[in-house]
Design a protein around this motif. Structure first.
Motif, short mmCIF file in Angstrom:
data_model
loop_
_atom_site.label_atom_id
_atom_site.label_comp_id
_atom_site.label_asym_id
_atom_site.label_seq_id
_atom_site.Cartn_x
_atom_site.Cartn_y
_atom_site.Cartn_z
N LEU A 1 0.84 -1.19 0.00
CA LEU A 1 0.00 0.00 0.00
C LEU A 1 0.89 1.25 0.00
N GLY B 1 -1.65 -2.17 -2.43
CA GLY B 1 -2.56 -2.71 -1.44
C GLY B 1 -3.54 -3.70 -2.04
N LEU C 1 -9.88 -0.49 -1.20
CA LEU C 1 -9.23 0.32 -0.17
C LEU C 1 -10.29 1.18 0.52
N ASN D 1 -7.04 1.85 4.84
CA ASN D 1 -6.99 0.41 5.11
C ASN D 1 -7.23 -0.35 3.81
N ASP D 2 -6.51 -1.49 3.63
CA ASP D 2 -6.83 -2.35 2.49
C ASP D 2 -7.56 -3.60 2.98
N ASN E 1 -4.00 -4.00 6.14
CA ASN E 1 -2.87 -3.08 6.18
C ASN E 1 -3.39 -1.67 6.45
N TYR F 1 -2.60 2.48 7.08
CA TYR F 1 -1.66 3.58 6.83
C TYR F 1 -2.28 4.85 7.40
#
Length: 267
Positions: free
Chosen positions: A24, A48, A52, A80-81, A85, A87
């Protein structure tokens, strides 16, 4: 694997394939705007596991958005994915101190029909002046002389190093000051020296003079500034002594001025 009828076994294998997805990646803008202007921030997402999920600190989900900050501000967001994950980051909008254009002026005695400007602008480094008569200047503290009296609108534009600008204007009234030199004595004795009562000056459009003796009788009058009094009345020399004058002027800015005084004739 084993069955119930035999001791033979069967073995096999299972292959699990894991996609090689790019990580990502998030790219955010840093924007500078002038005080009072809006700023658009755009967050660019890449990589990612899709889909998303994007969210600003206040719950808004549009990746491109306008803000109207009053000062330098950080705006938080997260991404978020599908695989969880996460960020988190912030995008900044820089707002420099606001430019404030301000000035005052006074008459400049060293410059005919002139003004002297005091520049009180804040957070500014460059300036542009419009004096209202077609002339301009880029000086910080300019002096300016007008060609004729009147009411002028002086405008100032003040800029900072980023190009942010503020402007203001003021009315400036330029008045015509006049010059008038009036002798206190003259000697009309035909010797070629100081034989005439001559007035010098300028800065006015209309002129009238009347001269009286000590009893109030008028002995001379004229509307012509180029004329002079030779010390006579009805062709006869007036006696030596003190005489009184009244001078009325119409100045170039339409004001009226009266000057009174005395003149001593010696013979």
């Amino acid at each position: 694997a084993w069955d119930e009828c035999a001791a033979d076994s069967i073995a096999d294998s299972l292959t699990v394939y894991v996609r090689d997805n790019p990580p990502l990646a998030v790219e955010s803008d840093s924007v500078m705007v002038c005080s009072g202007d809006s700023a658009r921030l755009t967050i660019r997402l890449d990589g990612g596991i899709r889909p998303l999920y994007f969210e600003w600190w206040d719950g808004q989900t549009d990746t491109s958005r306008s803000f109207l900050p009053s000062e330098t501000t950080w705006y938080r967001f997260r991404v978020n994915d599908l695989c969880g994950n996460n960020y988190r980051d912030s995008a900044i909008v820089v707002v420099p101190p606001p430019v404030n254009a301000s000035f005052n002026w006074i008459e400049n005695p060293a410059l005919p029909l002139g003004i002297r400007i005091s520049n009180f602008s804040q957070n500014a480094s460059d300036f542009y002046w419009d004096f209202g008569d077609g002339d301009t200047s880029s000086l910080a503290q300019p002096d300016h002389g007008y060609s004729r009296p009147g009411l002028y609108t002086v405008g100032l534009w003040a800029y900072d190093e980023f190009g942010c600008v503020d402007s203001t204007q003021r009315q400036v009234e330029v008045k015509q000051e006049f010059d008038l030199f009036i002798p206190t004595t003259f000697t009309p004795n035909a010797d070629g020296v100081n034989d005439h009562f001559i007035i010098h000056g300028g800065g006015f459009t209309n002129y009238n003079i009347r001269i009286f003796n000590r009893w109030g009788g008028q002995v001379y009058s004229s509307n012509d500034f180029t004329e002079y009094w030779d010390g006579t009345f009805q062709g006869e020399q007036v006696p030596a002594g003190i005489y009184y004058y009244a001078i009325n002027l119409k100045l170039e800015d339409e004001r009226v001025h009266t000057e009174r005084g005395s003149i001593h004739i010696y013979r």
